[in-house]
Write a protein that holds these residues in place. Structure first.
Motif, PDB file in Angstrom:
ATOM      1  N   THR A 170       0.835  -1.207   0.000  1.00  0.00           N
ATOM      2  CA  THR A 170       0.000   0.000   0.000  1.00  0.00           C
ATOM      3  C   THR A 170       0.866   1.252   0.000  1.00  0.00           C
ATOM      4  OG1 THR A 170      -1.797  -1.133   1.179  1.00  0.00           O
ATOM      5  CG2 THR A 170      -1.780   1.277   1.247  1.00  0.00           C
ATOM      6  N   GLU A 171       1.903   1.259   0.831  1.00  0.00           N
ATOM      7  CA  GLU A 171       2.782   2.420   0.895  1.00  0.00           C
ATOM      8  C   GLU A 171       3.480   2.666  -0.442  1.00  0.00           C
ATOM      9  OE1 GLU A 171       6.632   3.949   3.507  1.00  0.00           O
ATOM     10  OE2 GLU A 171       5.140   2.621   4.418  1.00  0.00           O
ATOM     11  N   GLU A 172       3.907   1.606  -1.100  1.00  0.00           N
ATOM     12  CA  GLU A 172       4.570   1.753  -2.398  1.00  0.00           C
ATOM     13  C   GLU A 172       3.613   2.296  -3.451  1.00  0.00           C
ATOM     14  OE1 GLU A 172       6.021  -2.137  -3.161  1.00  0.00           O
ATOM     15  OE2 GLU A 172       7.817  -1.914  -1.885  1.00  0.00           O
ATOM     16  N   ARG A 173       2.378   1.777  -3.448  1.00  0.00           N
ATOM     17  CA  ARG A 173       1.386   2.234  -4.424  1.00  0.00           C
ATOM     18  C   ARG A 173       1.011   3.699  -4.190  1.00  0.00           C
ATOM     19  NH1 ARG A 173      -1.677  -2.061  -6.766  1.00  0.00           N
ATOM     20  NH2 ARG A 173      -3.136  -0.491  -7.582  1.00  0.00           N
ATOM     21  N   VAL A 174       0.848   4.070  -2.912  1.00  0.00           N
ATOM     22  CA  VAL A 174       0.487   5.455  -2.600  1.00  0.00           C
ATOM     23  C   VAL A 174       1.621   6.397  -2.983  1.00  0.00           C
ATOM     24  CG1 VAL A 174      -0.045   7.073  -0.739  1.00  0.00           C
ATOM     25  CG2 VAL A 174      -1.136   4.832  -0.786  1.00  0.00           C
ATOM     26  N   ALA A 175       2.860   6.008  -2.729  1.00  0.00           N
ATOM     27  CA  ALA A 175       4.004   6.837  -3.105  1.00  0.00           C
ATOM     28  C   ALA A 175       4.025   7.065  -4.616  1.00  0.00           C
ATOM     29  CB  ALA A 175       5.307   6.179  -2.645  1.00  0.00           C
ATOM     30  N   GLU A 176       3.735   6.028  -5.384  1.00  0.00           N
ATOM     31  CA  GLU A 176       3.710   6.156  -6.837  1.00  0.00           C
ATOM     32  C   GLU A 176       2.564   7.059  -7.288  1.00  0.00           C
ATOM     33  OE1 GLU A 176       4.465   6.067 -10.743  1.00  0.00           O
ATOM     34  OE2 GLU A 176       5.774   5.455  -9.092  1.00  0.00           O
ATOM     35  N   LEU A 177       1.407   6.947  -6.644  1.00  0.00           N
ATOM     36  CA  LEU A 177       0.267   7.805  -6.985  1.00  0.00           C
ATOM     37  C   LEU A 177       0.575   9.268  -6.691  1.00  0.00           C
ATOM     38  CD1 LEU A 177      -2.600   5.520  -5.660  1.00  0.00           C
ATOM     39  CD2 LEU A 177      -2.410   6.366  -8.012  1.00  0.00           C
ATOM     40  N   LEU A 178       1.244   9.524  -5.582  1.00  0.00           N
ATOM     41  CA  LEU A 178       1.613  10.903  -5.257  1.00  0.00           C
ATOM     42  C   LEU A 178       2.590  11.455  -6.293  1.00  0.00           C
ATOM     43  CD1 LEU A 178       2.002  10.816  -1.358  1.00  0.00           C
ATOM     44  CD2 LEU A 178       0.067  11.623  -2.712  1.00  0.00           C
ATOM     45  N   ARG A 179       3.510  10.633  -6.747  1.00  0.00           N
ATOM     46  CA  ARG A 179       4.432  11.081  -7.806  1.00  0.00           C
ATOM     47  C   ARG A 179       3.657  11.436  -9.069  1.00  0.00           C
ATOM     48  NH1 ARG A 179       7.321   6.344  -6.381  1.00  0.00           N
ATOM     49  NH2 ARG A 179       9.074   6.765  -4.987  1.00  0.00           N
ATOM     50  N   ARG A 180       2.677  10.620  -9.417  1.00  0.00           N
ATOM     51  CA  ARG A 180       1.913  10.853 -10.644  1.00  0.00           C
ATOM     52  C   ARG A 180       1.179  12.184 -10.633  1.00  0.00           C
ATOM     53  NH1 ARG A 180      -1.996   6.284 -12.505  1.00  0.00           N
ATOM     54  NH2 ARG A 180      -2.103   7.702 -14.301  1.00  0.00           N
ATOM     55  N   VAL A 181       0.751  12.620  -9.447  1.00  0.00           N
ATOM     56  CA  VAL A 181       0.001  13.878  -9.372  1.00  0.00           C
ATOM     57  C   VAL A 181       0.877  15.059  -8.970  1.00  0.00           C
ATOM     58  CG1 VAL A 181      -2.162  12.680  -8.869  1.00  0.00           C
ATOM     59  CG2 VAL A 181      -0.736  13.496  -6.964  1.00  0.00           C
ATOM     60  N   GLY A 182       2.191  14.846  -8.954  1.00  0.00           N
ATOM     61  CA  GLY A 182       3.109  15.960  -8.715  1.00  0.00           C
ATOM     62  C   GLY A 182       3.418  16.254  -7.263  1.00  0.00           C
ATOM     63  N   LEU A 183       3.244  15.272  -6.374  1.00  0.00           N
ATOM     64  CA  LEU A 183       3.581  15.445  -4.967  1.00  0.00           C
ATOM     65  C   LEU A 183       4.730  14.521  -4.586  1.00  0.00           C
ATOM     66  CD1 LEU A 183      -0.002  15.574  -3.387  1.00  0.00           C
ATOM     67  CD2 LEU A 183       1.552  17.493  -3.777  1.00  0.00           C
ATOM     68  N   ARG A 184       5.487  14.919  -3.594  1.00  0.00           N
ATOM     69  CA  ARG A 184       6.656  14.131  -3.196  1.00  0.00           C
ATOM     70  C   ARG A 184       6.237  12.969  -2.296  1.00  0.00           C
ATOM     71  NH1 ARG A 184      10.703  18.634  -0.963  1.00  0.00           N
ATOM     72  NH2 ARG A 184      11.981  16.791  -0.555  1.00  0.00           N
ATOM     73  N   PRO A 185       6.813  11.785  -2.503  1.00  0.00           N
ATOM     74  CA  PRO A 185       6.472  10.630  -1.670  1.00  0.00           C
ATOM     75  C   PRO A 185       6.759  10.838  -0.187  1.00  0.00           C
ATOM     76  CG  PRO A 185       7.686   9.955  -3.628  1.00  0.00           C
ATOM     77  CD  PRO A 185       7.745  11.450  -3.577  1.00  0.00           C
ATOM     78  N   GLU A 186       7.687  11.766   0.115  1.00  0.00           N
ATOM     79  CA  GLU A 186       8.004  12.025   1.525  1.00  0.00           C
ATOM     80  C   GLU A 186       6.820  12.603   2.291  1.00  0.00           C
ATOM     81  OE1 GLU A 186      11.292  13.977  -0.701  1.00  0.00           O
ATOM     82  OE2 GLU A 186       9.938  12.386  -1.324  1.00  0.00           O
ATOM     83  N   TYR A 187       5.774  13.056   1.563  1.00  0.00           N
ATOM     84  CA  TYR A 187       4.603  13.639   2.213  1.00  0.00           C
ATOM     85  C   TYR A 187       3.638  12.585   2.755  1.00  0.00           C
ATOM     86  CZ  TYR A 187       5.952  17.971  -0.219  1.00  0.00           C
ATOM     87  OH  TYR A 187       6.615  19.072  -0.684  1.00  0.00           O
ATOM     88  N   LEU A 188       3.971  11.328   2.596  1.00  0.00           N
ATOM     89  CA  LEU A 188       3.057  10.236   2.937  1.00  0.00           C
ATOM     90  C   LEU A 188       2.416  10.364   4.315  1.00  0.00           C
ATOM     91  CD1 LEU A 188       4.851   6.989   1.665  1.00  0.00           C
ATOM     92  CD2 LEU A 188       2.549   7.732   1.083  1.00  0.00           C
TER      93      LEU A 188
END
Length: 345
Positions: A143-161
């Protein structure tokens, strides 16, 4: 309920006579004294891979129609014909909650308000990851990996998780809402006034993001908006609504150049001119307010505000009919009136 469909049909979703009526209740025992006809017999086609904009003044039924398509509101009557990937079709309006479950992941919603639509007590990992957890039963790491990738797709940094929504601006929050909508790889996204609450500069970023995501994932959009300038940029086709009914449809460029309904002409007259010094477009100021959906005028619902109304408009309801190739209008005099678009003098 499965309905007949052909593999040559390019529509992803099509409504037939769709209605949503809300009862008006009064008194101690909640007696029904009237009906709000929020959506009143709508026929609408959303082609696969395209953006169809639904436009009109506030209170015309745009958002209610979008929520009916998502089955947030159960329709009063009519069909919502959804075409599966195998070419067959199903009437979503006829399904119960259990039957709808497989389609919940394929039709998603981006809300209007990026502040109210995100739970302030949940982190981005929880907000975007919830659809994955509920529907796909992924492990915490997956889940964490998928969410990080989704955030990248919409222009947000994965560190914001692990940050909360209050740490972000309105535009960033809307990106989170878009990531949540995309989590289950939908085919159709209903964007309900998705940029109306944002600053103008941020709007452009979100609109470009939506276009890029559409190209990447072959998404289909139903783009609900009252901003005709935004619609001109985003939409391939436009459907104009007035008091719960679609009064005109057509390709965006054709409709903006030559509207076929007086209501569309009035809406287009409010589109800002990119070069106001070069020419002046006359603004059409409509009389009164949008008609009351609980007490719709006889005949054409628009006739009390229409400068072209004649006797037939006060007595007969005009049907939405083809007027030109790819164009429909619900006006008795469609094609006969000299209506001006955004390129008019």
């Amino acid at each position: 309920m499965t309905v007949a469909a052909t593999r040559t049909d390019t529509a992803l979703l099509r409504t037939r006579g769709l209605t949503k009526h809300f009862p008006i209740r009064r008194g101690l025992f909640g007696r029904t004294v009237g009906t709000v006809r929020a959506v009143d017999g709508v026929d609408l086609t959303v082609p696969a891979g395209r953006t169809v904009a639904l436009v009109g003044e506030s209170g015309c039924g745009k958002s209610t129609l979008g929520r009916c398509l998502l089955r947030v509101h159960p329709p009063t009557s009519g069909e919502i014909v959804y075409h599966r990937t195998d070419g067959t079709a199903v009437d979503l309006a006829a399904l119960d909650e259990k039957g709808l479950k497989p389609y919940r992941s394929e039709i998603r919603l981006v809300f209007q308000d990026p502040f109210a639509s995100l739970n302030p007590r949940m982190t981005l990992l929880q907000i975007v990851g919830e659809p994955l957890r509920v529907n796909l039963r992924l492990s915490a790491k997956e889940t964490e990996e998928r969410v990080a990738e989704l955030l990248r797709r919409v222009g947000l940094r994965p560190e914001y998780l692990r940050r909360y929504p209050n740490a972000f601006s309105g535009g960033q929050r809307q990106r989170v809402g878009i990531a949540r909508a995309l989590a289950l790889a939908p085919r159709l996204v209903v964007a309900d006034e998705a940029v109306s609450a944002l600053d103008v500069s941020v709007r452009a970023q979100i609109l470009n993001l939506l276009k890029d995501l559409q190209d990447e994932s072959d998404l289909t959009y139903l783009f609900i908006s009252h901003d005709l300038g935004v619609v001109e940029y985003m939409a391939d086709e436009v459907a104009v609504m007035y008091v719960g009914r679609v009064v005109e449809t057509g390709a965006t460029e054709e409709m903006y150049g030559q509207p076929l309904h007086p209501y569309t002409e009035a809406l287009l007259s409010a589109v800002p001119d990119p070069d106001p010094a070069a020419r002046r477009r006359e603004r059409i100021v409509l009389r009164g307010e949008v008609a009351d959906a609980s007490n719709v005028p006889a005949g054409c619902p628009f006739h009390p505000r229409c400068a072209y109304a004649q006797d037939v408009c006060r007595t007969d309801v005009p049907a939405l009919r083809p007027v030109a190739p790819g164009r429909t209008s619900a006006c008795h005099f469609a094609g006969q009136l000299d209506l001006k678009g955004v390129d008019g003098p």
